[in-house]
Scaffold this active site. Structure first.
Site, PDB file in Angstrom:
ATOM      1  N   GLU A 175       0.812  -1.179  -0.043  1.00  0.00           N
ATOM      2  CA  GLU A 175      -0.139   0.029   0.095  1.00  0.00           C
ATOM      3  C   GLU A 175       0.952   0.847  -0.130  1.00  0.00           C
ATOM      4  OE1 GLU A 175      -3.846  -1.709   2.104  1.00  0.00           O
ATOM      5  OE2 GLU A 175      -2.397  -0.635   3.374  1.00  0.00           O
ATOM      6  N   ASP A 309      -2.239  -8.420  18.791  1.00  0.00           N
ATOM      7  CA  ASP A 309      -0.787  -8.821  18.534  1.00  0.00           C
ATOM      8  C   ASP A 309       0.131  -9.089  19.820  1.00  0.00           C
ATOM      9  OD1 ASP A 309      -1.348  -8.562  15.807  1.00  0.00           O
ATOM     10  OD2 ASP A 309      -0.730  -6.624  15.502  1.00  0.00           O
ATOM     11  N   ALA A 319      -6.047  -6.118  11.954  1.00  0.00           N
ATOM     12  CA  ALA A 319      -7.075  -5.455  12.973  1.00  0.00           C
ATOM     13  C   ALA A 319      -7.988  -6.608  13.782  1.00  0.00           C
ATOM     14  CB  ALA A 319      -7.845  -4.422  12.293  1.00  0.00           C
TER      15      ALA A 319
END
Length: 421
Positions: A175, A309, A319
């Protein structure tokens, strides 16, 4: 009821450490429970990390992806917020130790403090590369990139070229590289007329022989091809050996070393639990993650839970596991309050997605549905706008992204930053 609740004659207190996806999910799902909830974070706001790369490339303002944690907890009558830095967890006395403040007692504890970048001991990486995990990271990356392009356009130091290296071919790296290519291809010809797009280099370095490991091979190949068509120099099978202030030394697939100039090295690979978590007295394992039982309770501590995490549950580092983990921890606390046994955490994979650039993304759903191109991009855009905290943020992000989409590249719509030192 624990000794704290019994002795002080108050409702059980649930302390939640970390105002990210997992912590907020825990607070939200305890809203109707007969408990007092205290959310603690060293920052006064939460950050929507999936869109930080848009801040780093001038697409969104930092405020578009942040939301005040005190505003969040004010939605729930039984919740409050405390901005503080945690220095330890005393599991014997059941209290959280804070820097410069009195300890906070708890009856139940949820730890969801997230992780930090893992530089794998690579020489110079921690000092000279920059991850994008916080708002300040994104602002620093943005200012340095824009300053380097400006310097190249003005031929400062006699250089008319600039190069940004992105390390890591996962969703964040793809991204980031795609957004930088879009910025280079669209903004440079319009706003920097003395600078050719061939003088601004975007390099993506990935140690594996493909990008986007969580995706199907055909989507991996599609993403790599689309990045290359946008002018990104995709280096697969290439490992980083050293990072200096102005270059990245890599080892190519043929075994030869190469030095790639870099005014900004973005670190988008590898995570680890923050070293401070290991000093809190909680059991930790691989990567510094907290060791948990199947119900997400911390080993040996049935009233302490870990989510996201930071919990060593072997889940994807995105997420959804954090959100579902925070919700599950809240449900287990409700079970314990009711005198019921806890239940095993079961992660439901809702799919994964990554945007490559304007009108282009890849989406993979667990039912075998795979999307790419503009339909994938619309799916990505809709989900991210819905998941943003706060109506103002959703509107601001939608306006910024829509303006950039419809006006680009006829007009350069980028968020203004400051010159990097």
């Amino acid at each position: 009821m624990s000794q704290h609740a019994a002795q002080e004659n108050h409702r059980p207190r649930v302390v939640v450490l970390g105002g990210g996806f997992g912590g907020m999910a825990a607070v939200k799902h305890l809203r109707n429970a007969d408990v007092d909830v205290l959310l603690i974070d060293r920052r006064s706001y939460t950050t929507f990390q999936p869109l930080l790369y848009q801040v780093a490339t001038g697409g969104l303002n930092p405020g578009d992806v942040t939301f005040a944690l005190r505003a969040f907890t004010s939605r729930y009558d039984n919740a409050d917020f405390l901005r503080a830095t945690v220095t330890g967890v005393d599991t014997t006395e059941q209290q959280v130790e804070l820097e410069g403040l009195d300890p906070v007692p708890y009856d139940f504890l949820v730890v969801s403090v997230g992780v930090t970048a893992n530089f794998f001991g690579i020489e110079g990486a921690q000092e000279n590369a920059r991850p994008i995990y916080t708002r300040q990271d994104a602002i620093t990356v943005r200012d340095r990139i824009f300053t380097s392009i400006e310097n190249a356009a003005q031929a400062r130091s006699g250089k008319r070229e600039t190069s940004v290296v992105v390390v890591g071919g996962g969703p964040t790296g793809v991204e980031m590289a795609g957004a930088l290519a879009e910025l280079r291809n669209g903004a440079v010809p319009v706003a920097f007329r003395t600078l050719g797009i061939d003088q601004v280099h975007i390099v993506l370095v990935e140690m594996l022989d493909h990008v986007l490991s969580p995706f199907a091979p055909n989507l991996q190949e599609y993403a790599a091809r689309e990045l290359r068509e946008r002018g990104v120099d995709v280096r697969l099978g290439t490992s980083v050996q050293q990072v200096t202030p102005d270059a990245v030394v890599v080892k190519r697939p043929d075994g030869e070393q190469e030095t790639i100039p870099s005014v900004m090295t973005v670190w988008a690979t590898g995570i680890t639990a923050g070293p401070v978590v290991g000093s809190w007295g909680l059991p930790t394992g691989k990567g510094g993650a907290i060791e948990v039982q199947p119900d997400l309770s911390v080993k040996g501590l049935p009233n302490v839970f870990a989510a996201g995490d930071v919990a060593g549950a072997g889940l994807p580092q995105v997420a959804q596991p954090a959100i579902q983990g925070g919700k599950h921890a809240a449900q287990q606390i409700k079970h314990l309050l009711a005198g019921e046994p806890t239940t095993k955490f079961s992660y439901f994979d809702k799919g994964t997605m990554a945007t490559i650039g304007r009108s282009d993304a890849v989406v993979q759903l667990p039912v075998g549905v795979k999307l790419r191109g503009s339909i994938g991009w619309l799916s990505w855009l809709g989900l991210h706008l819905i998941e943003l905290m706060g109506g103002r943020n959703r509107v601001a992000a939608m306006v910024n992204l829509a303006t950039r989409y419809y006006s680009w590249p006829r007009s350069v719509n980028v968020v203004v930053g400051d010159p990097a030192e």
